[in-house]
Design an enzyme around this catalytic site. Structure first.
Site, mmCIF file in Angstrom:
data_model
loop_
_atom_site.group_PDB
_atom_site.id
_atom_site.type_symbol
_atom_site.label_atom_id
_atom_site.label_comp_id
_atom_site.label_asym_id
_atom_site.label_seq_id
_atom_site.Cartn_x
_atom_site.Cartn_y
_atom_site.Cartn_z
ATOM 1 N N ASP A 82 0.879 -1.166 0.000
ATOM 2 C CA ASP A 82 0.000 0.000 0.000
ATOM 3 C C ASP A 82 0.916 1.214 0.000
ATOM 4 O O ASP A 82 1.621 1.461 0.992
ATOM 5 C CB ASP A 82 -0.898 -0.017 1.241
ATOM 6 C CG ASP A 82 -1.836 1.178 1.302
ATOM 7 O OD1 ASP A 82 -1.551 2.218 0.663
ATOM 8 O OD2 ASP A 82 -2.861 1.074 1.998
ATOM 9 N N GLN A 121 -8.949 15.992 2.016
ATOM 10 C CA GLN A 121 -8.959 15.399 0.672
ATOM 11 C C GLN A 121 -7.619 15.599 -0.021
ATOM 12 O O GLN A 121 -7.092 14.690 -0.660
ATOM 13 C CB GLN A 121 -10.083 15.996 -0.182
ATOM 14 C CG GLN A 121 -10.230 15.330 -1.546
ATOM 15 C CD GLN A 121 -10.497 13.838 -1.413
ATOM 16 O OE1 GLN A 121 -11.581 13.441 -1.028
ATOM 17 N NE2 GLN A 121 -9.501 13.016 -1.717
ATOM 18 N N SER A 151 0.198 12.707 -15.272
ATOM 19 C CA SER A 151 -1.032 12.993 -16.020
ATOM 20 C C SER A 151 -0.926 14.375 -16.664
ATOM 21 O O SER A 151 -0.265 15.269 -16.109
ATOM 22 C CB SER A 151 -2.221 12.976 -15.054
ATOM 23 O OG SER A 151 -3.379 13.500 -15.677
ATOM 24 N N TYR A 169 -6.365 15.924 -7.393
ATOM 25 C CA TYR A 169 -5.647 15.088 -8.366
ATOM 26 C C TYR A 169 -4.640 15.929 -9.139
ATOM 27 O O TYR A 169 -3.471 15.549 -9.275
ATOM 28 C CB TYR A 169 -6.655 14.434 -9.310
ATOM 29 C CG TYR A 169 -6.052 13.481 -10.309
ATOM 30 C CD1 TYR A 169 -5.751 12.165 -9.960
ATOM 31 C CD2 TYR A 169 -5.787 13.884 -11.621
ATOM 32 C CE1 TYR A 169 -5.207 11.279 -10.881
ATOM 33 C CE2 TYR A 169 -5.245 13.009 -12.549
ATOM 34 C CZ TYR A 169 -4.958 11.711 -12.177
ATOM 35 O OH TYR A 169 -4.410 10.824 -13.092
ATOM 36 N N THR A 182 -10.059 2.626 -18.204
ATOM 37 C CA THR A 182 -9.817 1.836 -16.983
ATOM 38 C C THR A 182 -10.928 2.199 -16.004
ATOM 39 O O THR A 182 -11.778 3.046 -16.299
ATOM 40 C CB THR A 182 -8.463 2.207 -16.349
ATOM 41 O OG1 THR A 182 -8.524 3.597 -15.969
ATOM 42 C CG2 THR A 182 -7.300 2.000 -17.291
#
Ligand code: NAP
Length: 231
Positions: A58, A103, A139, A154, A189
């Site tokens: 993890d 978050q 990304s 993100y 995905t």
């Protein structure tokens, strides 16, 4: 088997990570597929060519990373390729005006700090392999002109992951370890969804190329479709 190059992929149980593992195994690498869920990870290894193995990891948990490094170190001396692929995309329903500290922290723990801590923990093994390569799966959302206010944690996590790539490159140049970021594009995905434009084969290709075929001199750069792109 001892003469095979060794490659480790995080978050390898599905999606782009599994496909990177599959392509590397097909090219003759001894693949160590890691995943946080042991059942899913072992099942995925069963779909790879013989010789691949599993280690639980993890990437958001330092104890789990250290345990994985100990387990892998029992059978592996040098690690030639490390693919930091594991990632989460949890920003539904929030934006830069509403995203919480929790978050942001949660996303960074996996997408950014995870990649850095895994690289740190496996560094002795990377140093023992000649010309090791670290590939950070980033990304276009982490590019300066790709930042999107509707995808706050993100985007920031991948922007900072690219910073990690640049700083690791700087720190590991002397050890002849290359460190690059890559963007897989928008891929079908669980994360990308069914409407994404690319197959997993296409999404994994540039990571495979950086791991297996790109000139070793390429380091400290960001790639998509085997071509350098801007930060
Ligand atoms: P995916 O299908 O959702 O797979 C993500 C993988 O990361 C899964 O194996 C997941 O494990 C694993 N993971 C998440 N948190 C983890 C943790 N704490 N420790 C270990 N593994 C963890 O997503 P994907 O599309 O293949 O994404 C792979 C990478 O590509 C990510 O870094 C993503 O940001 C990047 N990317 C994807 C796209 C796209 O369009 N799909 C575009 C740009 C970049 P579980 O199965 O246990 O959840």
């Amino acid at each position: 088997m001892a003469d095979k190059k060794v490659a480790l992929v995080t978050g390898g149980n599905k999606g782009i990570g599994f496909e990177i593992a599959r392509q590397l195994a097909g090219a003759g690498f001894r693949v160590i597929l890691t995943a946080r869920n042991p059942e899913a990870g072992k099942e995925a290894v069963g779909r790879l060519p013989a010789g691949a193995s599993f280690a639980a990891m993890d990437v958001s948990d330092d104890g789990s990373i250290a345990q994985a490094a100990r387990t892998v170190g029992e059978t592996v001396d040098g690690l030639h390729v490390l693919v930091n692929n594991a990632g989460i995309y949890p920003d539904q329903g929030i934006d830069i005006l509403t995203v919480t500290r929790d978050q942001l922290a949660q996303t960074f723990q996996t997408n950014t700090f995870g990649a850095l801590r895994v690289t740190q923990e496996f560094l002795p093994m990377l140093k023992r392999a000649e010309g090791a390569r670290v590939i950070n799966v980033s990304s276009g959302y982490g590019q300066l002109d790709g930042l999107a206010a509707g995808v706050p944690s993100y985007c920031l996590s991948k922007l900072t992951l690219n910073g990690v790539t640049l700083m690791l490159h700087q720190a590991l140049q002397g050890a002849a370890i290359s460190v690059n970021s890559m963007c897989p594009g928008w891929v079908r995905t669980d994360m990308g969804g069914a409407n994404a434009s690319r197959s997993v084969e296409e999404g994994a290709d540039t990571a495979f190329w950086l791991a297996a075929e790109a000139p070793a001199s390429l380091s400290g750069k960001f790639f998509r479709d085997r071509r350098e792109i801007s930060w």
